[in-house]
Write an enzyme that holds these catalytic residues in place. Structure first.
Site, mmCIF file in Angstrom:
data_model
loop_
_atom_site.group_PDB
_atom_site.id
_atom_site.type_symbol
_atom_site.label_atom_id
_atom_site.label_comp_id
_atom_site.label_asym_id
_atom_site.label_seq_id
_atom_site.Cartn_x
_atom_site.Cartn_y
_atom_site.Cartn_z
ATOM 1 N N SER A 193 37.842 44.540 35.338
ATOM 2 C CA SER A 193 38.390 44.262 34.004
ATOM 3 C C SER A 193 38.696 45.586 33.329
ATOM 4 O O SER A 193 37.995 46.583 33.564
ATOM 5 C CB SER A 193 37.360 43.497 33.162
ATOM 6 O OG SER A 193 37.770 43.474 31.800
ATOM 7 N N TYR A 223 28.909 42.738 29.554
ATOM 8 C CA TYR A 223 29.940 42.306 30.513
ATOM 9 C C TYR A 223 30.767 43.508 30.962
ATOM 10 O O TYR A 223 31.028 43.697 32.158
ATOM 11 C CB TYR A 223 30.829 41.252 29.851
ATOM 12 C CG TYR A 223 32.121 40.956 30.597
ATOM 13 C CD1 TYR A 223 32.130 40.078 31.676
ATOM 14 C CD2 TYR A 223 33.331 41.538 30.200
ATOM 15 C CE1 TYR A 223 33.326 39.805 32.357
ATOM 16 C CE2 TYR A 223 34.515 41.268 30.869
ATOM 17 C CZ TYR A 223 34.505 40.405 31.946
ATOM 18 O OH TYR A 223 35.679 40.135 32.617
HETATM 19 P P1 NAP Z 1 37.281 31.255 34.372
HETATM 20 O O1 NAP Z 1 38.576 30.585 34.086
HETATM 21 O O2 NAP Z 1 36.094 30.996 33.499
HETATM 22 O O3 NAP Z 1 36.888 30.961 35.888
HETATM 23 C C1 NAP Z 1 35.704 31.495 36.394
HETATM 24 C C2 NAP Z 1 35.498 30.993 37.801
HETATM 25 O O4 NAP Z 1 34.298 31.601 38.291
HETATM 26 C C3 NAP Z 1 35.305 29.494 37.872
HETATM 27 O O5 NAP Z 1 35.904 28.998 39.048
HETATM 28 C C4 NAP Z 1 33.794 29.362 37.963
HETATM 29 O O6 NAP Z 1 33.374 28.226 38.700
HETATM 30 C C5 NAP Z 1 33.437 30.575 38.757
HETATM 31 N N1 NAP Z 1 32.041 30.964 38.588
HETATM 32 C C6 NAP Z 1 31.400 31.298 37.451
HETATM 33 N N2 NAP Z 1 30.118 31.561 37.716
HETATM 34 C C7 NAP Z 1 29.957 31.385 39.051
HETATM 35 C C8 NAP Z 1 28.860 31.500 39.923
HETATM 36 N N3 NAP Z 1 27.653 31.843 39.467
HETATM 37 N N4 NAP Z 1 29.044 31.240 41.234
HETATM 38 C C9 NAP Z 1 30.266 30.882 41.710
HETATM 39 N N5 NAP Z 1 31.355 30.748 40.918
HETATM 40 C C10 NAP Z 1 31.182 30.996 39.607
HETATM 41 O O7 NAP Z 1 37.439 32.853 34.359
HETATM 42 P P2 NAP Z 1 38.691 33.793 34.709
HETATM 43 O O8 NAP Z 1 39.252 34.259 33.440
HETATM 44 O O9 NAP Z 1 39.564 33.158 35.715
HETATM 45 O O10 NAP Z 1 37.903 35.032 35.339
HETATM 46 C C11 NAP Z 1 37.908 35.321 36.720
HETATM 47 C C12 NAP Z 1 37.506 36.775 36.911
HETATM 48 O O11 NAP Z 1 38.426 37.609 36.200
HETATM 49 C C13 NAP Z 1 36.130 37.117 36.371
HETATM 50 O O12 NAP Z 1 35.487 38.028 37.234
HETATM 51 C C14 NAP Z 1 36.434 37.785 35.047
HETATM 52 O O13 NAP Z 1 35.420 38.673 34.647
HETATM 53 C C15 NAP Z 1 37.721 38.495 35.384
HETATM 54 N N6 NAP Z 1 38.538 38.856 34.223
HETATM 55 C C16 NAP Z 1 39.092 37.892 33.440
HETATM 56 C C17 NAP Z 1 39.852 38.282 32.332
HETATM 57 C C18 NAP Z 1 40.502 37.289 31.407
HETATM 58 O O14 NAP Z 1 40.993 37.696 30.331
HETATM 59 N N7 NAP Z 1 40.544 36.005 31.732
HETATM 60 C C19 NAP Z 1 40.029 39.640 32.066
HETATM 61 C C20 NAP Z 1 39.453 40.571 32.882
HETATM 62 C C21 NAP Z 1 38.712 40.173 33.968
HETATM 63 P P3 NAP Z 1 32.672 26.917 38.052
HETATM 64 O O15 NAP Z 1 33.419 26.591 36.800
HETATM 65 O O16 NAP Z 1 32.800 25.937 39.145
HETATM 66 O O17 NAP Z 1 31.263 27.299 37.764
#
Ligand code: NAP
Length: 245
Positions: free
Chosen positions: A140, A154
């Site tokens: 991130s 985070y």
């Molecule tokens: P999201 O929509 O909340 O999706 C998160 C995913 O991770 C879901 O499939 C969830 O599965 C899974 N997950 C969470 N905890 C888990 C665990 N303990 N074991 C296995 N799976 C788990 O989030 P996202 O925005 O797509 O984020 C994905 C990645 O991108 C993360 O690493 C986040 O830090 C990074 N990121 C996101 C952003 C942003 O703005 N969105 C920015 C920078 C970085 P379940 O729902 O089935 O639990």
């Protein structure tokens, strides 16, 4: 034989987009999730429609035994593993340092850091004998910006991921394994709602030089390139995909 890609946290958001992109890029796909079974089923169905063989695996990446069991299932179904997207991640509620608790920090680091490292370890155990593979860690821009008054814990987990990406890349470079990171800026997914701030991506995305939040597909596009032969000389680096943020 189609290559196999494991995407952790593929039931929603960026992981779901990466799984679908991997399927259309010609991979068979392992769809990992923790709690959202319906989301994982929908992603697997769409990936199957795109021509991939799919394995759905429920595993909390904070649980080392669950990671072991997940890789046992991958071994049984596919017998090889060619790519991993270490994507599963969580944020806490918006907080200052004085609000942070040991339980919150424990969970964040268990999921975002230790889980990613143990998944990479299990992947390398399979990739080194084959002398090929690629691991993409989702970081991130918060690792660089620090996320003050939002979630500095985070941000610290993502700093750890960046350091781990460089170290692992160097360690396995001569084993034919490439390791890289993708650092998204503000991306429209449900992670912001889960962190108690549904409007965060739109609000802060507007402050990026490009004036908008990004999409999960735009992150999947970068992951796809890093996984591809087009990036054959790319390892140990973090690709920022943030609209200039
Ligand atoms: P999201 O929509 O909340 O999706 C998160 C995913 O991770 C879901 O499939 C969830 O599965 C899974 N997950 C969470 N905890 C888990 C665990 N303990 N074991 C296995 N799976 C788990 O989030 P996202 O925005 O797509 O984020 C994905 C990645 O991108 C993360 O690493 C986040 O830090 C990074 N990121 C996101 C952003 C942003 O703005 N969105 C920015 C920078 C970085 P379940 O729902 O089935 O639990």
């Amino acid at each position: 034989m189609r290559p196999v890609c494991l995407i952790t946290g593929a039931s929603a958001g960026i992981g779901a987009a990466c799984a679908l992109r991997a399927a259309s890029d010609g991979y068979d796909v392992v769809v990992n999730y923790n709690s959202d079974h319906a989301g994982a089923e929908a992603v697997a169905q769409a990936a199957t429609d795109a021509g991939a063989r799919c394995l759905i695996v429920q595993a909390d990446v904070a649980d080392p035994d669950a990671i072991t069991a997940m890789f046992d299932q991958i071994d049984s179904k596919f017998g090889h593993l060619d790519a991993v997207v270490n994507n599963a991640g969580i944020v806490g509620q918006t907080a200052r340092i004085t609000d942070l608790t040991h339980d919150r920090l424990r969970r964040l680091f268990d999921v975002n850091v230790i889980g990613a490292i143990l998944v990479a370890k299990a992947a390398v155990e399979r990739m080194e004998p084959a002398q090929q593979g690629v691991i993409i860690n989702i970081s991130s821009v918060s690792a660089r910006l620090g996320s003050a008054n939002m979630y500095i814990d985070y941000a610290a987990t993502k700093g750890a991921i960046d350091t781990f990406t460089k170290g692992l890349a160097d360690e396995v470079a001569t084993s034919g394994i490439r390791v890289a990171g993708v650092a998204p800026g503000l991306i429209e997914t449900d992670i912001h709602t889960k962190g108690g701030e549904p409007g965060r991506a739109a609000r802060l995305g507007a402050t990026a030089p490009m004036g908008r939040a990004g999409t999960a597909q735009e992150i999947a596009n970068a992951v796809s390139w890093l996984m591809s032969g087009q990036a054959s000389y790319v390892t140990g680096t973090i690709l920022t995909v943030s609209g200039g943020r």
